[in-house]
Design a protein around this motif. Sequence first.
Motif, PDB file in Angstrom:
ATOM      1  N   GLN A   1       0.824  -1.217   0.000  1.00  0.00           N
ATOM      2  CA  GLN A   1       0.000   0.000   0.000  1.00  0.00           C
ATOM      3  C   GLN A   1       0.854   1.261   0.000  1.00  0.00           C
ATOM      4  OE1 GLN A   1      -3.791   0.209   2.338  1.00  0.00           O
ATOM      5  NE2 GLN A   1      -2.987  -1.720   3.167  1.00  0.00           N
TER       6      GLN A   1
ATOM      7  N   PRO B   1      -4.551   0.580  -2.658  1.00  0.00           N
ATOM      8  CA  PRO B   1      -4.926  -0.502  -1.749  1.00  0.00           C
ATOM      9  C   PRO B   1      -5.562  -1.711  -2.437  1.00  0.00           C
ATOM     10  CG  PRO B   1      -5.514   1.593  -0.784  1.00  0.00           C
ATOM     11  CD  PRO B   1      -5.062   1.871  -2.194  1.00  0.00           C
ATOM     12  N   TRP B   2      -6.417  -1.476  -3.440  1.00  0.00           N
ATOM     13  CA  TRP B   2      -7.051  -2.611  -4.118  1.00  0.00           C
ATOM     14  C   TRP B   2      -6.013  -3.483  -4.806  1.00  0.00           C
ATOM     15  CZ3 TRP B   2      -6.409  -3.415  -9.249  1.00  0.00           C
ATOM     16  CH2 TRP B   2      -5.982  -2.324 -10.023  1.00  0.00           C
TER      17      TRP B   2
ATOM     18  N   TYR C   1      -3.934  -5.347  -2.114  1.00  0.00           N
ATOM     19  CA  TYR C   1      -4.708  -6.476  -1.607  1.00  0.00           C
ATOM     20  C   TYR C   1      -4.718  -7.616  -2.615  1.00  0.00           C
ATOM     21  CZ  TYR C   1      -8.598  -9.238   0.142  1.00  0.00           C
ATOM     22  OH  TYR C   1      -9.385 -10.275   0.588  1.00  0.00           O
TER      23      TYR C   1
ATOM     24  N   ILE D   1     -12.454  -3.049   1.505  1.00  0.00           N
ATOM     25  CA  ILE D   1     -11.526  -1.944   1.217  1.00  0.00           C
ATOM     26  C   ILE D   1     -12.276  -0.757   0.634  1.00  0.00           C
ATOM     27  CG2 ILE D   1      -9.597  -1.220  -0.268  1.00  0.00           C
ATOM     28  CD1 ILE D   1      -8.568  -4.152   0.038  1.00  0.00           C
TER      29      ILE D   1
ATOM     30  N   VAL E   1     -14.259   0.876   3.522  1.00  0.00           N
ATOM     31  CA  VAL E   1     -13.366   1.516   4.496  1.00  0.00           C
ATOM     32  C   VAL E   1     -12.762   2.793   3.931  1.00  0.00           C
ATOM     33  CG1 VAL E   1     -11.125   1.250   5.672  1.00  0.00           C
ATOM     34  CG2 VAL E   1     -12.819  -0.570   5.787  1.00  0.00           C
ATOM     35  N   ARG E   2     -12.403   2.780   2.684  1.00  0.00           N
ATOM     36  CA  ARG E   2     -11.693   3.911   2.096  1.00  0.00           C
ATOM     37  C   ARG E   2     -12.622   4.928   1.435  1.00  0.00           C
ATOM     38  NH1 ARG E   2      -6.437   3.840   2.388  1.00  0.00           N
ATOM     39  NH2 ARG E   2      -6.216   5.200   0.609  1.00  0.00           N
TER      40      ARG E   2
ATOM     41  N   HIS F   1      -9.314   8.219   4.269  1.00  0.00           N
ATOM     42  CA  HIS F   1      -7.986   7.765   3.883  1.00  0.00           C
ATOM     43  C   HIS F   1      -7.278   7.201   5.107  1.00  0.00           C
ATOM     44  CE1 HIS F   1      -8.414   9.338  -0.107  1.00  0.00           C
ATOM     45  NE2 HIS F   1      -8.888  10.464   0.402  1.00  0.00           N
TER      46      HIS F   1
ATOM     47  N   THR G   1      -6.388  -0.082   7.206  1.00  0.00           N
ATOM     48  CA  THR G   1      -7.071  -0.720   6.085  1.00  0.00           C
ATOM     49  C   THR G   1      -6.813  -2.221   6.084  1.00  0.00           C
ATOM     50  OG1 THR G   1      -6.898   1.288   4.747  1.00  0.00           O
ATOM     51  CG2 THR G   1      -7.292  -0.773   3.567  1.00  0.00           C
TER      52      THR G   1
ATOM     53  N   THR H   1      -9.577  -5.283   6.918  1.00  0.00           N
ATOM     54  CA  THR H   1      -9.811  -6.262   5.857  1.00  0.00           C
ATOM     55  C   THR H   1      -9.515  -7.674   6.326  1.00  0.00           C
ATOM     56  OG1 THR H   1      -9.252  -4.571   4.219  1.00  0.00           O
ATOM     57  CG2 THR H   1      -9.271  -6.844   3.453  1.00  0.00           C
TER      58      THR H   1
END
Length: 125
Positions: free
Chosen positions: A19, A24-25, A28, A75, A78-79, A83, A89, A93
């Motif tokens: 990250q 983030p996606w 992950y 995610i 949450v986002r 931020h 995060t 998750t």
Amino acid sequence: MIVGGTNTAGTLAVFVALQLVCAPWLAYSLAFAVGLVYSACLTSRWVFRSPTRAIRIAILIAWYIGVYGVGESVIAVVRHGHHPSAVITALITVTVTAPLNFFGARSILPRPRALAAKEARPSGT
């Protein structure tokens, strides 16, 4: 316990670290792929102590892919408009996905009858 713990800790560390250099996606996705390979190779033999047929591994991988979708949704929620840090995060998750992965694996993978019987007996007998 060791396999699951090392998988969770390892993928959590990878997720947090990635990250710092990518979205983030994507972090992950990459961390999940690492964990998926790790789990597919070690879970049936070392966690549930049973050899597993290829069809069961395929079903387990399909389950994990579904959980991946849940993780991506977490995610996004949450986002959304926030931020939070990479650690927050990742922790949120993993808190949602780790139990899903464990219980899915426990349901999908066969367990030897002797081990299941031993665990069903009250302690001290």
